[in-house]
Design a protein around this motif. Structure first.
Motif, short mmCIF file in Angstrom:
data_model
loop_
_atom_site.label_atom_id
_atom_site.label_comp_id
_atom_site.label_asym_id
_atom_site.label_seq_id
_atom_site.Cartn_x
_atom_site.Cartn_y
_atom_site.Cartn_z
N PHE A 39 12.14 37.35 80.96
CA PHE A 39 12.50 38.10 79.81
C PHE A 39 13.13 37.07 78.71
CE2 PHE A 39 13.21 41.32 83.23
CZ PHE A 39 12.93 42.27 82.72
N ALA A 40 12.96 37.41 77.74
CA ALA A 40 13.78 36.54 76.51
C ALA A 40 15.09 36.87 76.60
CB ALA A 40 13.31 37.22 75.01
N ASP A 41 16.08 35.65 76.52
CA ASP A 41 17.47 35.37 76.83
C ASP A 41 18.26 36.49 76.09
OD1 ASP A 41 16.99 33.41 78.74
OD2 ASP A 41 17.55 31.65 77.44
N ILE A 42 18.19 36.87 74.97
CA ILE A 42 18.93 37.52 74.14
C ILE A 42 18.75 39.02 74.53
CG2 ILE A 42 19.55 38.60 71.78
CD1 ILE A 42 19.07 35.62 70.88
N PHE A 43 17.20 39.41 74.85
CA PHE A 43 17.02 40.82 75.02
C PHE A 43 17.63 41.03 76.30
CE2 PHE A 43 14.23 43.59 77.51
CZ PHE A 43 14.31 44.72 76.57
N TYR A 44 17.55 39.96 77.28
CA TYR A 44 18.02 40.19 78.70
C TYR A 44 19.48 40.40 78.58
CZ TYR A 44 18.59 38.82 83.56
OH TYR A 44 19.07 38.83 84.93
N ASN A 45 20.11 39.69 77.92
CA ASN A 45 21.62 39.93 77.79
C ASN A 45 21.96 41.24 77.20
OD1 ASN A 45 22.32 37.50 78.97
ND2 ASN A 45 22.18 36.34 76.99
N ASN A 46 21.38 41.63 75.99
CA ASN A 46 21.45 43.05 75.48
C ASN A 46 21.35 44.09 76.32
OD1 ASN A 46 22.33 42.01 73.02
ND2 ASN A 46 20.27 42.19 71.89
N CYS A 47 20.23 44.05 77.38
CA CYS A 47 20.11 45.15 78.43
C CYS A 47 21.08 45.48 79.03
CB CYS A 47 18.86 44.54 79.15
SG CYS A 47 17.38 44.99 78.38
N PHE A 48 21.94 44.26 79.48
CA PHE A 48 23.06 44.74 80.33
C PHE A 48 24.16 45.22 79.65
CE2 PHE A 48 21.16 41.03 83.17
CZ PHE A 48 21.17 41.67 84.35
N LYS A 49 24.36 44.96 78.35
CA LYS A 49 25.30 45.45 77.35
C LYS A 49 25.03 46.97 77.21
CE LYS A 49 26.67 41.09 75.16
NZ LYS A 49 26.93 40.21 74.15
N ASP A 104 4.61 39.43 81.58
CA ASP A 104 5.59 38.11 81.31
C ASP A 104 6.15 38.20 79.86
OD1 ASP A 104 7.02 35.84 82.61
OD2 ASP A 104 5.46 34.68 81.14
N ASN A 105 7.46 37.52 79.86
CA ASN A 105 8.14 37.12 78.64
C ASN A 105 8.48 38.53 77.65
OD1 ASN A 105 9.31 35.51 76.80
ND2 ASN A 105 7.69 35.20 75.36
N PHE A 106 8.86 39.48 78.51
CA PHE A 106 9.43 40.81 77.79
C PHE A 106 10.58 40.49 76.86
CE2 PHE A 106 11.01 45.07 77.50
CZ PHE A 106 9.83 45.90 77.12
N GLY A 107 10.36 41.27 75.60
CA GLY A 107 11.49 41.15 74.70
C GLY A 107 11.74 39.78 73.98
N CYS A 108 10.60 39.19 73.82
CA CYS A 108 10.77 38.08 73.10
C CYS A 108 10.84 38.08 71.60
CB CYS A 108 9.72 37.03 73.16
SG CYS A 108 7.93 37.77 73.13
N GLY A 109 10.85 37.53 70.79
CA GLY A 109 10.97 37.71 69.08
C GLY A 109 12.54 37.76 68.77
N SER A 110 12.83 38.73 67.85
CA SER A 110 14.10 38.57 67.08
C SER A 110 15.12 39.36 68.16
CB SER A 110 13.87 39.60 65.82
OG SER A 110 13.97 40.84 66.20
N SER A 111 16.22 39.26 67.63
CA SER A 111 17.48 39.39 68.74
C SER A 111 17.90 40.93 68.72
CB SER A 111 18.32 38.58 68.31
OG SER A 111 19.06 38.64 66.86
N ARG A 112 17.15 41.82 67.56
CA ARG A 112 17.60 43.18 67.48
C ARG A 112 18.01 44.07 68.47
NH1 ARG A 112 11.67 44.95 65.09
NH2 ARG A 112 12.05 43.08 63.94
N GLU A 113 19.22 44.33 68.52
CA GLU A 113 19.78 45.20 69.79
C GLU A 113 19.10 46.62 69.73
OE1 GLU A 113 24.20 45.82 71.78
OE2 GLU A 113 24.10 45.02 70.11
N HIS A 114 18.60 47.01 68.79
CA HIS A 114 17.76 48.30 68.60
C HIS A 114 16.97 48.49 69.63
CE1 HIS A 114 19.59 48.16 64.75
NE2 HIS A 114 19.43 49.19 64.44
N ALA A 115 16.10 47.14 70.22
CA ALA A 115 15.28 47.24 71.22
C ALA A 115 15.83 47.89 72.59
CB ALA A 115 14.70 46.00 71.41
N PRO A 116 16.75 47.43 73.20
CA PRO A 116 17.37 48.44 74.25
C PRO A 116 17.96 49.60 74.10
CG PRO A 116 18.57 46.07 73.79
CD PRO A 116 17.68 46.21 72.91
#
Length: 201
Positions: free
Chosen positions: A103-113, A75-87
């Motif tokens: 998922f954390a919202d910012i990480f979730y959105n970055n995945c699609f991008k 649960d809650n994958f991708g929480c923490g800072s908003s770094r796009e380097h993660a995806p």
């Protein structure tokens, strides 16, 4: 961005909750703005021992999961800072889909991008998929975005929901630039008309 229609591949189990972006790609790897080459830093603090050697106990280092394309996580994958380097790191390693209960919202959105499909399932469904993923090289899942279904190694299916616009973008390989280029003819027409009507501009 590569299209995502149907993905069949080994799913790696990572039953850890609150995996943050620093765990996904530690800060030492944030010195670049290139999207390639970051796969070596994916989960670096868990993948490598203090002496720099490979940690044989980490799931992605095990022979059965070294070419995993899907990650089944807590649960809650991708929480923490908003770094796009993660995806970027996940994609460079070869991961095209992450399945979790949230998922954390910012990480979730970055995945699609960036062409990664994040799928939200129920805790019961995640437990079933985690069990499937623990089958080693037999842990093969098929993720069909068009039908919005995950098919397990035993043939069982799980349905998932994706926003229609995001689904359209993934199926057609459209990131923000791609969406803009879809309107290229309209933009060119506007520019031509604008130039004629406002030659001084």
């Amino acid at each position: 961005m590569d299209k995502f229609t149907k993905l069949t591949g080994v799913a790696a189990p990572l039953p850890v909750v609150n995996i943050d972006t620093d765990m996904i790609i530690p800060k030492d790897y944030l010195k670049t703005i290139k999207r390639t080459g970051l796969g070596k830093g994916l989960f670096a603090e868990a993948r490598y021992l203090d002496d720099g050697s490979v940690n044989p106990d980490f799931v992605l280092n095990k022979p059965a999961y070294q070419n995993a394309k899907i990650l089944v996580a807590g649960d809650n994958f991708g929480c923490g800072s908003s770094r796009e380097h993660a995806p970027w790191a996940l994609l460079d390693f070869g991961i095209r889909c992450v399945i979790s209960t949230s998922f954390a919202d910012i990480f979730y959105n970055n995945c699609f991008k960036n062409g990664i499909l994040p799928i939200v399932v129920s805790p019961e469904e995640l437990e079933k998929l985690m069990d499937d993923a623990q089958r080693g090289s037999n842990a093969v899942l098929t993720v069909d975005l068009e039908s919005q279904e995950i098919t397990g190694p035993d043939g069982g299916t799980i349905s998932f929901e994706i926003d229609a616009f995001r689904r359209h973008c993934m199926l057609n390989g459209l990131d923000d630039i791609g969406l803009t280029l879809e309107k290229a003819s309209s933009i060119a027409s506007f520019e031509k008309t604008n130039e004629q009507s406002r030659p001084w501009a």
